[in-house]
Design an enzyme around this catalytic site. Structure first.
Site, PDB file in Angstrom:
ATOM      1  N   ARG A  48     -41.735  -5.662 -12.952  1.00 47.36           N
ATOM      2  CA  ARG A  48     -41.214  -6.703 -13.849  1.00 47.36           C
ATOM      3  C   ARG A  48     -42.324  -7.636 -14.338  1.00 47.36           C
ATOM      4  O   ARG A  48     -42.112  -8.836 -14.543  1.00 47.36           O
ATOM      5  CB  ARG A  48     -40.103  -7.522 -13.172  1.00 47.36           C
ATOM      6  N   SER A  71     -30.445 -10.349 -14.828  1.00 51.19           N
ATOM      7  CA  SER A  71     -30.846 -10.733 -13.473  1.00 51.19           C
ATOM      8  C   SER A  71     -31.728 -11.980 -13.541  1.00 51.19           C
ATOM      9  O   SER A  71     -32.794 -11.954 -14.149  1.00 51.19           O
ATOM     10  CB  SER A  71     -31.605  -9.589 -12.799  1.00 51.19           C
ATOM     11  N   GLU A 101     -36.755 -14.420 -13.142  1.00 56.50           N
ATOM     12  CA  GLU A 101     -37.194 -13.376 -14.075  1.00 56.50           C
ATOM     13  C   GLU A 101     -37.245 -13.872 -15.518  1.00 56.50           C
ATOM     14  O   GLU A 101     -38.180 -13.538 -16.243  1.00 56.50           O
ATOM     15  CB  GLU A 101     -36.284 -12.149 -13.963  1.00 56.50           C
TER      16      GLU A 101
END
Length: 349
Positions: free
Chosen positions: A165, A243, A341
């Protein structure tokens, strides 16, 4: 040069529906226009925010005191031979529409990334991934405008610095503007080896087996819908940034410390002795269940990792207060610090 608008509210341009106004706002409808707008603003010393689909963004209630450049540059080119195909898409292309085309054409490699909202330009920045696939597995190059040098160039996958990520773009967010992305895919009616247990179960295959592309796409979409992760105006749980926290990757020492607090915690062993822990499990077991509310914001009723603005009327301040409560609660109980995130604009967690 694109026309500029003033005081455009940014909330409607994000999936969270949060965010105050931009002092100035311009639409970039081509790669050249995107470079021109950003370059001129940089010459004038004007702050710039490049905005794609707004699916991984939290904008402050005060908005952005500068120029927001909304990317809407279209275009897809296809080349390749010998069983491989290279798909080059402009940054303003809708990501899920591109995935749908790849599945329909029999181009294998991104089918597990179905249903992810946003534009192509954001995929290398976040190293977008789900259900055992991420874009770093297929990206061969990214065309960028380098704001430091004022030049346009093509970066190799190695130069993108991909990690879980993460990427070089995310580490240095002000330097590059993504203009186009190239993905190398396999000409096949079958998916890549299914690497995610939940997806394998949904497909009725063993881990490592392959399945028809269309079946994989539909299974992924169904799994995502069940978690409120496919945009739906009739589902308030989809007013989120997906998320909100990444799954922590712990060193062997940190994992041993967590085991003392939670002997039976779920985990995925990673290379080098590190361990990935599901953030959703940490959140739920720290006392924050699905549907947990604080004022006008709540944890999704379908998936603990998503923080939502169900009414569409919440503020970024309220959302960040809930995020901090969850983060601090997990750290207090398990000694693990969750990392957000989404990209924060004008605010920080």
């Amino acid at each position: 040069m694109a026309d500029r608008l003033s005081e455009v509210r940014l909330g409607p341009y994000t999936t969270l529906r949060l965010g105050g106004p931009a002092r100035a706002f311009a639409e970039a409808r081509s790669q050249g226009e995107l470079v021109e707008i950003v370059a001129e603003a940089d010459r004038d010393g004007e702050p710039v925010l490049v905005l794609g689909g707004g699916s991984n963004l939290v904008v402050s209630d005060d908005g952005f005191d500068g120029l927001v450049v909304h990317v809407s540059s279209p275009g897809v080119e296809v080349s390749g031979e010998d069983g491989r195909v290279v798909v080059t898409a402009q940054a303003g292309e809708d990501w899920d529409a591109l995935v749908a085309r790849c599945v329909a054409e029999g181009w294998s490699g991104v089918e597990c990334l179905s249903g992810i909202p946003g534009l192509v330009g954001s995929t290398p920045i976040q190293n977008v991934g789900a259900y055992g696939q991420d874009v770093s597995q297929t990206i061969t190059g990214v065309r960028v405008y380098d704001r430091m040098t004022g030049e346009t160039s093509d970066l190799t996958a190695a130069e993108c610095g991909f990690a879980y990520r993460n990427s070089a773009f995310k580490e240095d967010p002000g330097r590059h503007v993504v203009l186009a992305v190239s993905y190398e895919l396999e000409r096949s009616e079958l998916s890549g080896p299914v690497a995610y247990k939940e997806l394998a179960a949904a497909l009725g295959v063993e881990l490592g087996e392959r399945a028809p592309l269309g079946d994989v796409r539909e299974a992924v979409l169904e799994l995502r819908r069940g978690k409120g992760m496919v945009l739906d105006p009739d589902d308030p749980d989809t007013r989120s940034a997906g998320s909100f926290f990444t799954n922590p990757i712990l060193s062997a020492e940190e994992a041993a410390g967590l085991e003392l607090r939670a002997p039976a915690y779920p985990r995925w062993d990673m290379p080098g002795g590190s361990v990935k822990v599901p953030a959703a499990w940490l959140i739920e077991n720290a006392g924050f269940p699905k549907g947990y509310e604080r004022g006008a914001v709540r944890i999704s009723t379908k998936h603990t990792l998503a923080l939502t603005n169900p009414s569409g009327e919440a503020s970024a301040t309220e959302l960040l207060a809930l995020a901090r409560e969850v983060r601090d609660g997990v750290e207090k109980k398990f000694g693990v610090l969750l990392v957000n995130e989404p990209i924060m604009v004008g605010i920080s967690l």
